[in-house]
Design an enzyme around this catalytic site. Structure first.
Site: not given
Length: 328
Positions: A224, A197
């Site tokens: 992503e 993260d």
């Protein structure tokens, strides 16, 4: 009917009238006032008769009285005014008092207090500002990806059609980049999701910093993957932006021991329409741009990532056999 009311009766009516009232002479003195007016002025006994307006209320009120005399002398009317006195707020209505020849000798001012109404208005305005700010925060939250701070898919669905329309109207090119962090699943597996993260946020922020023009935007497309919209940018410019994104992410120098090179990298697929077709639906244009960029990204990933590839449209809406060109 007034003929049956004596001067004394009129005097008592004036003194007891429930609205504060005073009479101001041309010399700036308060000639008379009623009992209600006496409560307005914080003086012992409340009696200001014979005192100058400037001494009781200040120069600003005296200047207003002089302007009022001037207006009445010209035959004009003075509208009601809002005025603050001694921490209270009043609406002031004025009327001229004339002699037998019609000359203005004094003005009568009636003051209606609206202090509480103004307080309510102020509280209401404050509440409205807070509500508007809360609504803006809600709108931003609904359009912002919480992890990266970028626009989210919801915002993209609103902004991309707008930019397509603008580029069509201005006959300008439009480019889209799809960006994917290479082998991010392996990164999460090795370093953990909290580290993942943090890395997503860092990559997002550094890529956002690459975009210089006000119309450019970047959004989190999912996982992503990110999407960059570049209005007014042709293919060559899109490749330059993609190269800048690569350099910015490489400059983060984030370790990724699970891939060759041992540093975090990205892959970029690009698509460009040099001219937005006038009669093609916005949804179709949107789909074509994203699909072509996705095809280019897939080609980069198939070759191991860490690259840039462009799907060029040749100046019109691309067909299904659009050519994939290698990055320069």
């Amino acid at each position: 009917m007034l003929a049956h009311i004596s001067a004394e009766d009129l005097r008592r009516i004036y003194l007891d009238f429930p609205i504060a009232s005073c009479v101001i002479g041309r010399d700036g003195r308060v000639l008379a006032h009623n009992r209600e007016f006496a409560d307005v002025v914080p003086t012992p006994g409340g009696d200001v008769a014979g005192r100058y307006v400037a001494d009781v209320f200040g120069a600003i009120v005296m200047e207003a009285a002089e302007r009022t005399f001037g207006a009445f002398d010209q035959g004009a009317q003075e509208p009601q005014q809002e005025i603050g006195l001694f921490g209270r707020v009043f609406i002031v209505a004025v009327r001229p008092l004339r002699d037998a020849a019609g000359a203005v000798t004094a003005i009568c001012a009636a003051l209606t207090e609206i202090t509480e109404q103004k307080r309510l208005e102020t509280r209401l305005e404050s509440a409205n500002r807070e509500l508007q700010a809360a609504n803006r925060r809600l709108a931003e939250a609904a359009s912002t990806d919480a992890l990266t701070g970028l626009w989210n898919r919801h915002a993209l669905e609103e902004l991309l059609p707008r930019e397509i329309l603008r580029c069509r109207r201005e006959k300008a090119p439009l480019s889209v980049l799809l960006v994917d962090i290479d082998d991010f699943k392996k990164y999460n597996d090795r370093y953990g999701h909290l580290a993942g993260d943090d890395t997503l946020h860092a990559v997002a922020q550094v890529m956002e910093g690459v975009l210089r023009r006000p119309g450019d935007m970047i959004a989190r497309f999912g996982g992503e993957e990110f999407i960059v919209v570049l209005p007014g940018t042709a293919a060559a410019g899109a490749i330059k932006v993609a190269e800048s994104l690569h350099k910015a992410v490489e400059a983060l120098d984030i370790e990724h021991a699970s891939i060759p090179g041992a540093r975090l990298s990205i892959s970029v697929g690009a698509a460009c329409l040099s001219l937005i077709p006038p009669n093609t639906a916005l949804d179709e244009i949107r789909s074509v741009l994203i699909e072509r960029a996705d095809q280019a990204l897939y080609a980069v990933k198939a070759e191991g990532g860490r690259g840039i590839r462009l799907h060029w449209d040749g100046g019109s809406l691309p067909s299904s056999d659009g050519q994939l060109l290698p990055a320069r």
